[in-house]
Motif scaffolding. Structure first.
Motif, PDB file in Angstrom:
ATOM      1  N   THR A  66      17.856  29.473  20.982  1.00  0.00           N
ATOM      2  CA  THR A  66      17.675  30.795  20.362  1.00  0.00           C
ATOM      3  C   THR A  66      18.454  31.867  21.101  1.00  0.00           C
ATOM      4  OG1 THR A  66      15.656  31.207  21.663  1.00  0.00           O
ATOM      5  CG2 THR A  66      15.383  30.172  19.498  1.00  0.00           C
ATOM      6  N   ALA A  67      18.507  31.768  22.428  1.00  0.00           N
ATOM      7  CA  ALA A  67      19.253  32.759  23.214  1.00  0.00           C
ATOM      8  C   ALA A  67      20.748  32.646  22.943  1.00  0.00           C
ATOM      9  CB  ALA A  67      18.962  32.584  24.705  1.00  0.00           C
ATOM     10  N   GLN A  68      21.255  31.407  22.886  1.00  0.00           N
ATOM     11  CA  GLN A  68      22.675  31.229  22.621  1.00  0.00           C
ATOM     12  C   GLN A  68      23.032  31.688  21.210  1.00  0.00           C
ATOM     13  OE1 GLN A  68      25.140  30.045  24.978  1.00  0.00           O
ATOM     14  NE2 GLN A  68      26.201  31.192  23.389  1.00  0.00           N
ATOM     15  N   ALA A  69      22.149  31.417  20.249  1.00  0.00           N
ATOM     16  CA  ALA A  69      22.402  31.858  18.875  1.00  0.00           C
ATOM     17  C   ALA A  69      22.472  33.380  18.798  1.00  0.00           C
ATOM     18  CB  ALA A  69      21.310  31.328  17.947  1.00  0.00           C
ATOM     19  N   GLN A  70      21.614  34.076  19.551  1.00  0.00           N
ATOM     20  CA  GLN A  70      21.640  35.529  19.540  1.00  0.00           C
ATOM     21  C   GLN A  70      22.889  36.058  20.231  1.00  0.00           C
ATOM     22  OE1 GLN A  70      19.798  37.287  17.761  1.00  0.00           O
ATOM     23  NE2 GLN A  70      20.238  39.376  18.441  1.00  0.00           N
ATOM     24  N   ALA A  71      23.304  35.406  21.326  1.00  0.00           N
ATOM     25  CA  ALA A  71      24.540  35.814  22.002  1.00  0.00           C
ATOM     26  C   ALA A  71      25.736  35.619  21.065  1.00  0.00           C
ATOM     27  CB  ALA A  71      24.728  35.005  23.288  1.00  0.00           C
ATOM     28  N   ASN A  72      25.755  34.514  20.343  1.00  0.00           N
ATOM     29  CA  ASN A  72      26.830  34.271  19.373  1.00  0.00           C
ATOM     30  C   ASN A  72      26.844  35.348  18.299  1.00  0.00           C
ATOM     31  OD1 ASN A  72      27.353  31.951  20.792  1.00  0.00           O
ATOM     32  ND2 ASN A  72      26.610  30.548  19.223  1.00  0.00           N
ATOM     33  N   TYR A  73      25.665  35.694  17.819  1.00  0.00           N
ATOM     34  CA  TYR A  73      25.576  36.694  16.748  1.00  0.00           C
ATOM     35  C   TYR A  73      26.074  38.050  17.239  1.00  0.00           C
ATOM     36  CZ  TYR A  73      23.587  39.791  13.228  1.00  0.00           C
ATOM     37  OH  TYR A  73      23.418  40.752  12.261  1.00  0.00           O
ATOM     38  N   MET A  74      25.662  38.462  18.435  1.00  0.00           N
ATOM     39  CA  MET A  74      26.120  39.740  18.975  1.00  0.00           C
ATOM     40  C   MET A  74      27.638  39.749  19.132  1.00  0.00           C
ATOM     41  SD  MET A  74      23.214  40.988  21.738  1.00  0.00           S
ATOM     42  CE  MET A  74      23.708  39.814  22.982  1.00  0.00           C
ATOM     43  N   ALA A  75      28.191  38.614  19.581  1.00  0.00           N
ATOM     44  CA  ALA A  75      29.644  38.534  19.725  1.00  0.00           C
ATOM     45  C   ALA A  75      30.330  38.629  18.369  1.00  0.00           C
ATOM     46  CB  ALA A  75      30.025  37.224  20.426  1.00  0.00           C
ATOM     47  N   ILE A 147      12.095  29.795  29.950  1.00  0.00           N
ATOM     48  CA  ILE A 147      13.263  30.657  29.755  1.00  0.00           C
ATOM     49  C   ILE A 147      14.372  29.890  29.054  1.00  0.00           C
ATOM     50  CG2 ILE A 147      14.329  30.045  31.968  1.00  0.00           C
ATOM     51  CD1 ILE A 147      15.311  32.936  32.202  1.00  0.00           C
ATOM     52  N   GLY A 148      15.188  30.632  28.351  1.00  0.00           N
ATOM     53  CA  GLY A 148      16.440  30.126  27.794  1.00  0.00           C
ATOM     54  C   GLY A 148      17.475  31.227  27.927  1.00  0.00           C
ATOM     55  N   ALA A 149      18.733  30.871  28.015  1.00  0.00           N
ATOM     56  CA  ALA A 149      19.791  31.878  28.182  1.00  0.00           C
ATOM     57  C   ALA A 149      21.003  31.501  27.350  1.00  0.00           C
ATOM     58  CB  ALA A 149      20.179  32.006  29.659  1.00  0.00           C
ATOM     59  N   GLY A 150      21.768  32.516  26.989  1.00  0.00           N
ATOM     60  CA  GLY A 150      22.991  32.294  26.230  1.00  0.00           C
ATOM     61  C   GLY A 150      24.053  33.288  26.630  1.00  0.00           C
ATOM     62  N   VAL A 151      25.312  32.846  26.638  1.00  0.00           N
ATOM     63  CA  VAL A 151      26.448  33.704  26.979  1.00  0.00           C
ATOM     64  C   VAL A 151      27.573  33.423  25.988  1.00  0.00           C
ATOM     65  CG1 VAL A 151      28.164  34.325  28.711  1.00  0.00           C
ATOM     66  CG2 VAL A 151      25.846  33.698  29.428  1.00  0.00           C
ATOM     67  N   ALA A 152      28.104  34.480  25.385  1.00  0.00           N
ATOM     68  CA  ALA A 152      29.284  34.367  24.521  1.00  0.00           C
ATOM     69  C   ALA A 152      30.302  35.397  24.984  1.00  0.00           C
ATOM     70  CB  ALA A 152      28.916  34.592  23.056  1.00  0.00           C
ATOM     71  N   LYS A 153      31.588  35.088  24.826  1.00  0.00           N
ATOM     72  CA  LYS A 153      32.645  35.938  25.372  1.00  0.00           C
ATOM     73  C   LYS A 153      33.687  36.225  24.307  1.00  0.00           C
ATOM     74  CE  LYS A 153      36.028  36.033  29.179  1.00  0.00           C
ATOM     75  NZ  LYS A 153      37.295  35.831  28.463  1.00  0.00           N
ATOM     76  N   VAL A 154      34.049  37.495  24.159  1.00  0.00           N
ATOM     77  CA  VAL A 154      35.134  37.923  23.281  1.00  0.00           C
ATOM     78  C   VAL A 154      36.082  38.766  24.118  1.00  0.00           C
ATOM     79  CG1 VAL A 154      35.787  39.191  21.219  1.00  0.00           C
ATOM     80  CG2 VAL A 154      33.643  37.941  21.255  1.00  0.00           C
ATOM     81  N   GLY A 155      37.301  38.280  24.338  1.00  0.00           N
ATOM     82  CA  GLY A 155      38.213  38.993  25.222  1.00  0.00           C
ATOM     83  C   GLY A 155      37.633  39.039  26.629  1.00  0.00           C
ATOM     84  N   ASN A 156      37.434  40.232  27.157  1.00  0.00           N
ATOM     85  CA  ASN A 156      36.808  40.396  28.471  1.00  0.00           C
ATOM     86  C   ASN A 156      35.371  40.884  28.355  1.00  0.00           C
ATOM     87  OD1 ASN A 156      38.836  39.498  30.134  1.00  0.00           O
ATOM     88  ND2 ASN A 156      39.823  41.490  30.298  1.00  0.00           N
ATOM     89  N   THR A 157      34.800  40.830  27.162  1.00  0.00           N
ATOM     90  CA  THR A 157      33.425  41.285  26.960  1.00  0.00           C
ATOM     91  C   THR A 157      32.483  40.089  26.883  1.00  0.00           C
ATOM     92  OG1 THR A 157      34.156  43.258  25.762  1.00  0.00           O
ATOM     93  CG2 THR A 157      31.863  42.582  25.464  1.00  0.00           C
ATOM     94  N   TYR A 158      31.458  40.120  27.720  1.00  0.00           N
ATOM     95  CA  TYR A 158      30.433  39.082  27.714  1.00  0.00           C
ATOM     96  C   TYR A 158      29.190  39.606  27.009  1.00  0.00           C
ATOM     97  CZ  TYR A 158      33.000  36.254  31.110  1.00  0.00           C
ATOM     98  OH  TYR A 158      33.942  35.485  31.739  1.00  0.00           O
TER      99      TYR A 158
END
Length: 336
Positions: A66-75, A147-158
């Protein structure tokens, strides 16, 4: 000969001092980007808990999803938000993913979420979250255990997310139907998180089309192709509330270089605006799409400027030409 030797010494000193020092060369090199992953976020949070005499959070595969899915969505939308696709909120997202959430679900249950975005490391993200009580309570809660965590990156923005929650003692989901007055919103389904997307290759004109399959969402398509949802809407004249359906053929990119026939894959795609999922933990309940980029640096670098070898070669050539010229001059003086 003394004059010649003097000229050679002076010329050598001038050329040597004109070369940049190693310290000056280092200043031209672009700084390396952060390489923070979901595991780094969890390690930083658990280190903070240990420093406050609290037990470490246990990693939940469902919360990782769920955390990774939300990070993907924000990206995909280029914005930091607690709302998911369609406005869905955290409680509903956890339940849709199958998490056995404890607590009164009419009040949201026992869960919390921290989000952030920017050019920062996992340590800097956690440090930033300590700056206010709600975010700090998410990390130092004596009630929440997983806990769960997610990280997505676009350019230099995490885009970084941590989801923390307390599961039921039976590890079974509660039976509950959300009403209009409950503190959740939006619509979603488990298919929003698990439907794979096969990326299409550009045609001879550099246009990339995607045919929508059953269960695929616009935000998931945007993530796979490394573009923004608004870009897809603009290319296809879709309004903000327009739905997509199975069989729709969407133009997702129009600036891609034409390429020879290559087997499309669901896990690798090159993009001018890539979204990279940074994680090393398998998610059995969620399909995580890892999008590679041709380079981790957004800044272009001038290799000739930063390569000291090219300057040395030029210097040797100059010295050789100078010596040859001086010897020719001396030879002509002897014949006078």
């Amino acid at each position: 000969m003394r004059k010649l030797t003097g000229w050679l010494v002076i010329t050598f000193l001038v050329i040597v001092t004109s070369f940049p020092s190693s310290g000056a060369l280092a200043q031209h090199l672009p700084s390396a980007p952060y390489q923070s992953s979901a595991n780094d976020l969890i390690a930083e949070v658990n280190a903070l808990r240990a420093a406050n005499s609290l037990p470490a959070y246990v990693v939940s595969p469902i919360l990782m999803g769920t955390a990774q899915a939300q990070a993907n969505y924000m990206a995909a939308i280029g914005s930091v938000t607690h709302s998911g696709p369609g406005g869905i909120q955290l409680t509903q997202r956890l339940l849709n993913a199958g998490y056995p959430l404890a607590g009164d679900l009419s009040l949201g249950g026992f869960r919390a979420e921290n989000i952030t975005g920017g050019n920062k490391s996992a340590a800097q993200a956690v440090q930033g979250w300590t700056g206010d009580a709600p975010h700090l309570n998410t990390m130092l809660s004596p009630i929440l255990t997983e806990i769960g965590a997610g990280v997505a990156k676009v350019g230099n923005t995490y885009y970084m997310v941590i989801d923390c929650a307390l599961p039921t003692t039976s590890a079974q989901s509660q039976d509950y139907t959300f009403g209009p007055g409950d503190p959740v919103g939006g619509t979603s389904a488990p298919s929003d998180f698990i439907v794979p997307i096969i990326a299409s290759t550009p045609d001879e004109n550099g246009l990339v089309y995607h045919e929508v399959q059953y269960g695929q969402t616009l935000w998931a398509i945007a993530i796979e192709y490394g573009v923004k949802i608004d870009e897809i809407r603009a290319l296809n004249n879709l309004g903000p509330e327009t739905d997509i359906y199975q069989g729709d053929k969407l133009l997702v990119r129009k600036d891609a270089p034409p390429s020879p026939a290559v087997t499309a894959t669901a896990s690798v795609i090159s993009s001018n605006s890539p979204i990279s999922v940074l994680t090393s933990t398998p998610f059995p309940t969620v399909t995580v799409m890892i999008i590679e980029t041709a380079t981790l640096m957004s800044e272009s670098s001038d290799t000739s400027r930063d390569n000291p070898g090219s300057g040395i070669v030029i210097g040797i050539v100059l010295v050789t030409l100078l010596i040859a010229g001086m010897l020719t001059w001396m030879s002509s003086r002897k014949h006078v």
